[in-house]
Design a protein around this motif. Structure first.
Motif: not given
Length: 452
Positions: A342-350, A409-410
């Protein structure tokens, strides 16, 4: 099979033809009849079906075939078909038909059915309410098992499913759910309230239909209850409707990821001009955006000309970056659609993609450096390639892969945050951005290391 029924038609073996058609699954009948090119012959074959088979086959046809058949039907034939199909299927048909056909359909339905269809059509197109059916079995908590079976036998013939039954109070609020299996395993005098499941998972009429389909898949339900804003049970979404939604959404995502405006029309039934209209906007946009890359090349033409061999590796560098960004974007788009991130996972994904990009970049850079020094320089005898040039190219590949993974990914996550479909941020769009970034990195490294 098509040849068989055509031969039977030519020999006027009507009874045998009728038997074959009615012994075939409705989905197969629909596919078979759609392959019949003669419209009058197709109508003739359809009229050989029993009332039940005709209705089940009719909903399997594509909308063009349905429209042609409706035009060929008499009012009595149309009523027979409409009486047998479920409300949600009738609503789907009406949504796709021209006004004259819609008027005729509504004229040949009873007031109760017409009201139910209009209720479904009032919901937003992509909402759960638009794909639900109001035809379900509802029970009361004070009923015995025997009472429940009597109600199912009395009303179940017109319901889309009778296996899952819903318990409502006097105000139609959903308070429980049970299955026919539950009823079969209890005594006739047991009261439903004693064994019904009260922790009911339901979805609101205004929730996205894709969310409803995902919930059905998550909980392995055969049907999902749909409630209104006051938690009153107004319909159910069955697994077959959910599968249709998933298929439509996946097709739409694939089309967007290929830079094509989505369409519901089958490929072979879409005209050349219509296909052109769906493809040309994105192609124009991507072509214009690609001029950014051309401008970068023009701006730094003199620097690149100073070490001419660098120009030969621009296609490889740009393709590698585009492929890396495409890998990341497709993976993230898929994860977003499945609700895995979800949106909140963006830092983990990056952070994860940076690490993946680093591993991929180092691996490809090492292979590239080795290939340039051993194959290009020694085997092919390209004296313009030396260790410093090979280092520039290899470092560019390593850095561009890391940045391509980050961009890939972003952008889909940001697109979803802004209310856009993440699928539009797929390979073509990502590649255009990564190409420009790759060139800038290439030129910057070449300027710094080769002093050009």
């Amino acid at each position: 099979m098509t040849t068989t029924i055509e031969e039977l038609y030519e020999t006027r073996s009507i009874s045998e033809l009728k038997e074959i058609l009615n012994d075939t699954n409705p989905a197969d009948i629909a596919q078979l009849l759609e392959s019949v090119e003669d419209e009058r012959r197709r109508v003739f074959f359809f009229r050989l079906l029993t009332k039940e088979n005709a209705a089940e086959t009719f909903v399997e046809f594509d909308f063009d075939t349905q429209e042609n058949l409706i035009r060929a039907f008499s009012d009595s034939e149309l009523r027979e078909v409409l009486d047998e199909i479920y409300i949600d299927d009738a609503a789907d048909i009406i949504e796709e038909m021209p006004a004259t056909i819609v008027k005729r359909i509504l004229k040949n339905t009873d007031p109760e059915t017409r009201e139910a269809i209009n209720t479904i059509l009032k919901y937003p197109e992509d909402s759960a309410g638009s794909i639900m059916t109001p035809e379900f079995v509802d029970l009361k908590k004070n009923m015995t098992v025997e009472d429940a079976f009597k109600r199912i036998r009395r009303t179940g013939v017109d319901k889309e499913t009778i296996y899952t039954c819903y318990v409502t109070d006097e105000s139609r609020h959903l308070i429980g759910v049970l299955t026919v299996k539950d009823l079969l395993l209890h005594d006739y005098d047991d009261v439903i309230e004693e064994f019904m499941e009260t922790n009911v998972i339901a979805i609101n009429t205004l929730d996205d239909r894709e969310t409803a389909s995902a919930q059905l898949s998550k909980y392995d339900f055969l049907a999902m209850p749909v409630v209104d804003m006051e938690d009153r049970l107004v319909g159910i979404i069955t697994i077959d409707d959910a599968i249709d939604v998933i298929q439509e959404e996946n097709t739409e995502d694939i089309q967007k990821m290929a830079a094509i405006i989505p369409t519901d029309t089958p490929y072979l039934k879409t005209g050349v001009l219509e296909t052109w209209k769906k493809r040309i906007p994105w192609l124009l946009l991507l072509m214009i955006s690609a001029t950014i890359t051309s401008q970068i090349l023009t701006t730094f033409e003199e620097k690149l000309s100073a070490v001419a061999v660098l120009i030969a590796f621009i296609p490889m560098i740009m393709d590698t970056g585009g492929n890396s960004g495409g890998q990341a974007s497709v993976t993230i788009i898929r994860s977003l659609s499945l609700g895995e991130i979800d949106i909140k996972d963006i830092l983990r994904v990056i952070w994860k993609e940076i690490k993946v990009g680093a591993f991929c970049g180092i691996s490809l850079a090492a292979v590239c450096f080795t290939k340039l020094m051993l194959f290009d320089r020694i085997v092919l005898g390209n004296e313009d390639i030396n260790a410093v040039v090979a280092l520039v190219i290899s470092l560019t590949i390593m850095l561009e892969i890391i940045m391509a993974k980050m961009i890939g990914c972003t952008l889909p996550i940001l697109a979803k945050k802004l209310g856009f479909d993440p699928a539009v941020m797929a390979s073509p769009f990502i590649t255009t951005i990564v190409d420009a970034v790759s060139l800038l990195v290439y030129i910057a490294l070449a300027s710094a290391i080769l002093h050009i």
